[in-house]
Design a protein around this motif. Structure first.
Motif, PDB file in Angstrom:
ATOM      1  N   GLY A  23       0.809  -1.210   0.000  1.00 52.12           N
ATOM      2  CA  GLY A  23       0.000   0.000   0.000  1.00 52.12           C
ATOM      3  C   GLY A  23       0.841   1.258   0.000  1.00 52.12           C
ATOM      4  O   GLY A  23       0.559   2.205  -0.748  1.00 52.12           O
ATOM      5  N   SER A  24       1.888   1.305   0.814  1.00 57.66           N
ATOM      6  CA  SER A  24       2.718   2.513   0.877  1.00 57.66           C
ATOM      7  C   SER A  24       3.496   2.717  -0.421  1.00 57.66           C
ATOM      8  O   SER A  24       3.670   3.854  -0.877  1.00 57.66           O
ATOM      9  N   GLU A  25       3.959   1.619  -1.040  1.00 62.82           N
ATOM     10  CA  GLU A  25       4.656   1.758  -2.323  1.00 62.82           C
ATOM     11  C   GLU A  25       3.688   2.204  -3.416  1.00 62.82           C
ATOM     12  O   GLU A  25       4.061   2.994  -4.287  1.00 62.82           O
ATOM     13  N   LEU A  26       2.459   1.704  -3.373  1.00 63.40           N
ATOM     14  CA  LEU A  26       1.450   2.187  -4.309  1.00 63.40           C
ATOM     15  C   LEU A  26       1.267   3.702  -4.163  1.00 63.40           C
ATOM     16  O   LEU A  26       1.176   4.421  -5.160  1.00 63.40           O
ATOM     17  N   CYS A  27       1.211   4.164  -2.925  1.00 66.24           N
ATOM     18  CA  CYS A  27       1.050   5.606  -2.692  1.00 66.24           C
ATOM     19  C   CYS A  27       2.225   6.385  -3.276  1.00 66.24           C
ATOM     20  O   CYS A  27       2.045   7.453  -3.881  1.00 66.24           O
ATOM     21  N   ARG A  28       3.445   5.868  -3.119  1.00 66.27           N
ATOM     22  CA  ARG A  28       4.615   6.554  -3.679  1.00 66.27           C
ATOM     23  C   ARG A  28       4.530   6.620  -5.200  1.00 66.27           C
ATOM     24  O   ARG A  28       4.819   7.649  -5.812  1.00 66.27           O
ATOM     25  N   GLN A  29       4.176   5.487  -5.815  1.00 67.47           N
ATOM     26  CA  GLN A  29       4.098   5.449  -7.268  1.00 67.47           C
ATOM     27  C   GLN A  29       2.968   6.342  -7.784  1.00 67.47           C
ATOM     28  O   GLN A  29       3.119   7.049  -8.786  1.00 67.47           O
ATOM     29  N   ILE A  30       1.843   6.321  -7.105  1.00 67.88           N
ATOM     30  CA  ILE A  30       0.705   7.151  -7.514  1.00 67.88           C
ATOM     31  C   ILE A  30       1.058   8.629  -7.397  1.00 67.88           C
ATOM     32  O   ILE A  30       0.734   9.435  -8.278  1.00 67.88           O
ATOM     33  N   ALA A  31       1.742   8.978  -6.314  1.00 74.15           N
ATOM     34  CA  ALA A  31       2.083  10.389  -6.082  1.00 74.15           C
ATOM     35  C   ALA A  31       2.973  10.944  -7.187  1.00 74.15           C
ATOM     36  O   ALA A  31       2.842  12.114  -7.577  1.00 74.15           O
ATOM     37  N   ARG A  32       3.857  10.118  -7.718  1.00 75.10           N
ATOM     38  CA  ARG A  32       4.782  10.634  -8.742  1.00 75.10           C
ATOM     39  C   ARG A  32       4.089  10.893 -10.075  1.00 75.10           C
ATOM     40  O   ARG A  32       4.669  11.544 -10.946  1.00 75.10           O
ATOM     41  N   PHE A  33       2.859  10.382 -10.233  1.00 72.83           N
ATOM     42  CA  PHE A  33       2.108  10.655 -11.453  1.00 72.83           C
ATOM     43  C   PHE A  33       1.243  11.903 -11.329  1.00 72.83           C
ATOM     44  O   PHE A  33       0.410  12.172 -12.203  1.00 72.83           O
ATOM     45  N   GLY A  34       1.429  12.652 -10.257  1.00 72.24           N
ATOM     46  CA  GLY A  34       0.805  13.964 -10.160  1.00 72.24           C
ATOM     47  C   GLY A  34      -0.664  13.970  -9.801  1.00 72.24           C
ATOM     48  O   GLY A  34      -1.425  14.809 -10.312  1.00 72.24           O
ATOM     49  N   VAL A  35      -1.084  13.064  -8.899  1.00 72.44           N
ATOM     50  CA  VAL A  35      -2.485  13.104  -8.477  1.00 72.44           C
ATOM     51  C   VAL A  35      -2.748  14.395  -7.707  1.00 72.44           C
ATOM     52  O   VAL A  35      -1.869  14.934  -7.049  1.00 72.44           O
ATOM     53  N   ARG A  36      -3.957  14.875  -7.819  1.00 73.27           N
ATOM     54  CA  ARG A  36      -4.309  16.099  -7.082  1.00 73.27           C
ATOM     55  C   ARG A  36      -4.529  15.809  -5.610  1.00 73.27           C
ATOM     56  O   ARG A  36      -4.136  16.582  -4.747  1.00 73.27           O
ATOM     57  N   ARG A  37      -5.178  14.653  -5.340  1.00 69.85           N
ATOM     58  CA  ARG A  37      -5.507  14.325  -3.957  1.00 69.85           C
ATOM     59  C   ARG A  37      -5.337  12.822  -3.763  1.00 69.85           C
ATOM     60  O   ARG A  37      -5.797  12.023  -4.568  1.00 69.85           O
TER      61      ARG A  37
END
Length: 611
Positions: free
Chosen positions: A295-309
Motif C-alpha cells: 500500500g505505501s509503495e502504491l502511494c509513492r508510485q501514484i504520487a509521482r504521477f501527479g495526483v491532485r488528492r
C-alpha cells in the motif's frame, strides 16, 4: 589549491569556435593533398593556381555541412562511433556541395578526380584529429586515482559501461576483470586485463589483495549469485553500481553494497507512463491498507504521477503517521489525506469516500500471514479479507469510481489454508459486486511473495542471522515466487490502467526461488557462512504448500499488451454477496474452526484444507 584536474571542465581545444577553424584548415590541407595525389605528387603551376582559386568552395561547403549536421555539439574527448558516423554524413554532404559549386561554375580543365579524393582525405584528417584529441585529453585526466584494489566482476561489455563511472573516485582502483565468459580471459579493456573467470574469484582476490568486488553483471543473473558465493569464501565485500532511481536521488556514483534485490531482481518494469499519467494526473485516488508494504509503495508510485488528492486509509495509526511524514516531504504539492480506519466498517469507508469521490480505488488492506490466520484467527481473515473487500468495492461503486483494483495473492490459487481461501473468496466477491456497479471497472491482481514486505521471510531471516542463527526453513524443497515491492506496485498500477471489469490479472513472477537458497544468499550477504550461521529445517507449518501456483486447475491465461501481465480465464465464480455478508455476521466472534472451514469449502470449491 589542488592540482587535480576538474572533471567535466572543457579545455580550450574543446571550444566549438576553435574546432571549426581547425577543421577548415584540415579541409584546406586535404584539398591541396587531393591535387597533389591527382598529379602524382607534382602539381603543375597552373593547377596550383586553380587549387587556390577554388579553395573557397570546399571551405564554404564543408563549413555549412559540418555546422548543419551539429558536429560541434560533440565533445572531442568523448568521440565515439556515433560521433564519427555523424561526421561521415557531414563530410559526404560537404563533398557534394563542393562538387556542385565547382561543376556549376564550369571551371575549365578542373580535374574531377579531385572531387572524389577530397572528401575521403577530409574524412581521414577530421577523424584522425578527433581520435588524437581523445587520446590527448583522456590522458590528461586521471584514469583511476589511488585507492583500495577493486575487482570488476562481469563480462567485458558490462565492465565497459561501469569503468567510466569509476574514474576519479578516490576510494577504489580497479585491478582486474573477472568474467563469467571463459573466452574473454586474457583480453584487455581500457588497460585493464581480464584476469580470470568466476571460479577463480577467491584465488584472484587473494593474489591481487582486492578489498572488494564490484559486480557489474545484470540484476538477477547467475553471474551475480556466483560472485556472491565466491566472494564469501574469502570474506570479500560485494559492491554494485547504483540503480537508476538511486542516481536520481544522489549526486554521486559511488558503488554500494549488494542487496538481495540486486541478486534476485529482474529487468525494470516498462510502464505505460502516458496512460498512467492520463489516468491519475489531477485526479483523486484512494488507497486502503495504505500503510502496509504494498500500500505505501502504491502511494509513492501514484504520487509521482501527479495526483491532485491522495486519500490514504489504514487501521494502523503508526503506519499512517509514517506515510504522512514521508509523502509530505517528498510531494509537498500533493494534497494528502490520512485516515485511520478499518475496511470492516462500511459506513466509515463510505463517509470518507463521499467527502472526496475518488476516481480510482486501490484495495491493499488484508491479513496475509498464513500460519497466524490458520489457527485462532480464522474469523479475522474472513472479516478483513472478505468483508473488507466487499465493503471497499461497494463503496467504490457507490461514489462512482471509474476503477477498483484488488490486491490478491498466488495463495488464492487452489488454496490449502484459510488465508488463501479468504483471498480467493474476495476475488469472487469482487466479480459479483462488478455486476452491481456497471460504471466501475473491477479488477484483481495476483502476485507472489514480495521481497522485504512486512511478515515475509527476508526480515525474519535477517533478524535470525543478526542473532547468530539458526536460520529456520520449513522444508529443504519449498519454493516461492518473489518480486520487489516497486515492481509489484508498478504492475498493479499497469493492471488497473488496462483491466476490463471482472478480470483477474496474473503477474509474471519469473522463476521460483528455493527458500533454502534465499537463506544462503542472505547469510553470504551478511558476510557469514553456514558454519557461522547454520540453517535448520522445522517442517511445513499448518496450511503451507511446497509450491505456490498462479492458476487454478480450471484456469488458463490470455496475453495482454504488457509482457509481464496475463489475464486468468475460467468458469464464472460469482457468489451471493448478501449470503456471504449474512454468514460472517451470524458466525459471531468465535465460530468453530470446523464450521468455518466447512463453509469456506462450500464457497470456494477448490479449497482443500491440509492436516
Amino acid at each position: 589549491m589542488s592540482a587535480e584536474p576538474q572533471r567535466g571542465r572543457l579545455t580550450g581545444l574543446e571550444s566549438r569556435w576553435l574546432q571549426l577553424p581547425i577543421d577548415l584548415a584540415l579541409v584546406a590541407a586535404a584539398w591541396w593533398f587531393a591535387f597533389w595525389l591527382r598529379f602524382n605528387l607534382d602539381t603543375p603551376d597552373e593547377f596550383q593556381t586553380m587549387m587556390v582559386q577554388t579553395l573557397v568552395w570546399p571551405l564554404l561547403g564543408f563549413a555549412a555541412s559540418l555546422l548543419g549536421f551539429g558536429v560541434y555539439r560533440h565533445i572531442w574527448r568523448y568521440t565515439s562511433v556515433a560521433e564519427l558516423t555523424r561526421l561521415s554524413y557531414a563530410v559526404a554532404l560537404g563533398g557534394l556541395l563542393t562538387a556542385a559549386a565547382i561543376l556549376m561554375l564550369r571551371v575549365e580543365f578542373f580535374p574531377r578526380s579531385v572531387l572524389l579524393l577530397h572528401p575521403v582525405l577530409a574524412l581521414v584528417a577530421l577523424g584522425a584529429a578527433r581520435a588524437l584529441a581523445r587520446i590527448a585529453l583522456s590522458g590528461a585526466e586521471p584514469r583511476f586515482l589511488s585507492g583500495k584494489p577493486l575487482l570488476i566482476v562481469g563480462s567485458v561489455q558490462d565492465a565497459a559501461a561501469a569503468l567510466p563511472a569509476l574514474r576519479g573516485l578516490r576510494q577504489w582502483t580497479p585491478v582486474g576483470i573477472v568474467s563469467p565468459e571463459a573466452a574473454e580471459k586474457g583480453r584487455s579493456l581500457q588497460g585493464l586485463s581480464v584476469v580470470g573467470v568466476l571460479a577463480d574469484l577467491p584465488r584472484l582476490a587473494e593474489r591481487l589483495e582486492a578489498a572488494a568486488a564490484l559486480v557489474v553483471s545484470p540484476p538477477g543473473s547467475d553471474a551475480r549469485r556466483a560472485a556472491l558465493m565466491g566472494a564469501s569464501e574469502v570474506g570479500l565485500p560485494l559492491l554494485t553500481m547504483p540503480r537508476p532511481d538511486e542516481w536520481l536521488r544522489n549526486d554521486h556514483s559511488q558503488p554500494r553494497r549488494v542487496e538481495l534485490e540486486d541478486l534476485l531482481g529482474r529487468a525494470p518494469v516498462a510502464l505505460d507512463e502516458q496512460g498512467l499519467s492520463e489516468l491519475l494526473a489531477g485526479q483523486t485516488v484512494m488507497v486502503t491498507g495504505a500503510g502496509g508494504s504494498i500500500g505505501s509503495e502504491l502511494c509513492r508510485q501514484i504520487a509521482r504521477f501527479g495526483v491532485r488528492r491522495l486519500v490514504c486509509v489504514d487501521v494502523s495509526e503508526y503506519a499512517i503517521y509514517q506515510l504522512e511524514r514521508e509523502l509530505a516531504a517528498s510531494h509537498p504539492q500533493m494534497e494528502g489525506l490520512y485516515y485511520t480506519g478499518n475496511v470492516r466498517e462500511f459506513d466509515r469507508l463510505l463517509a470518507i469516500a463521499e467527502q472526496y469521490w475518488p476516481t480510482t480505488v486501490f484495495h491493499a488492506a488484508a491479513y496475509k500471514h498464513v500460519p497466524l490466520m490458520e489457527s485462532l484467527n480464522e474469523i479475522e481473515a474472513l472479516r478483513t479479507n472478505v468483508l473488507g473487500t466487499l465493503n471497499a468495492s461497494r463503496v467504490a461503486g457507490r461514489v462512482g469510481a471509474r476503477r477498483f483494483v484488488l490486491i490478491s495473492t498466488d495463495k488464492a490459487v487452489n488454496p490449502t489454508n484459510v488465508m488463501g481461501a479468504s483471498k480467493r473468496l474476495a476475488e469472487q466477491v469482487l466479480q459479483s459486486v462488478a455486476v452491481e456497479f456497471a460504471q466501475t471497472r473491477y479488477v484483481a491482481v495476483r502476485f507472489g511473495n514480495v521481497l522485504g514486505s512486512s511478515g515475509s521471510v527476508v526480515p525474519l531471516f535477517t533478524s535470525q542471522i543478526a542473532r547468530g542463527g539458526p536460520v529456520t526453513v520449513t522444508h529443504p524443497d519449498i519454493v516461492r515466487y518473489f518480486m520487489t515491492i516497486p515492481e509489484a506496485a508498478q504492475l498493479v498500477l499497469q493492471a488497473g490502467l488496462m483491466g476490463q471489469t471482472r478480470q483477474i490479472f496474473v503477474l509474471d513472477m519469473g522463476e521460483p526461488v528455493k527458500i533454502v537458497d534465499l537463506a544462503r544468499l542472505l547469510i553470504r550477504l551478511a558476510g557469514q557462512t553456514e558454519q557461522d550461521v547454520p540453517i535448520s529445517f522445522t517442517g511445513l507449518r499448518p496450511g503451507e504448500k511446497l509450491f505456490e501456483e498462479l492458476l487454478a486447475n480450471d484456469e488458463t491465461t490470455e496475453p495482454t499488451p504488457h509482457p509481464k501481465l496475463r489475464v486468468a480465464t475460467g468458469a464464472d465464480t460469482r457468489v451471493d454477496t448478501e449470503a456471504v455478508l449474512q454468514w460472517i455476521a451470524s458466525a459471531g466472534p468465535a465460530p468453530s474452526a470446523a464450521e468455518l472451514r466447512a463453509w469456506l469449502q462450500l464457497m470456494v470449491r477448490e479449497y482443500q484444507p491440509v492436516g
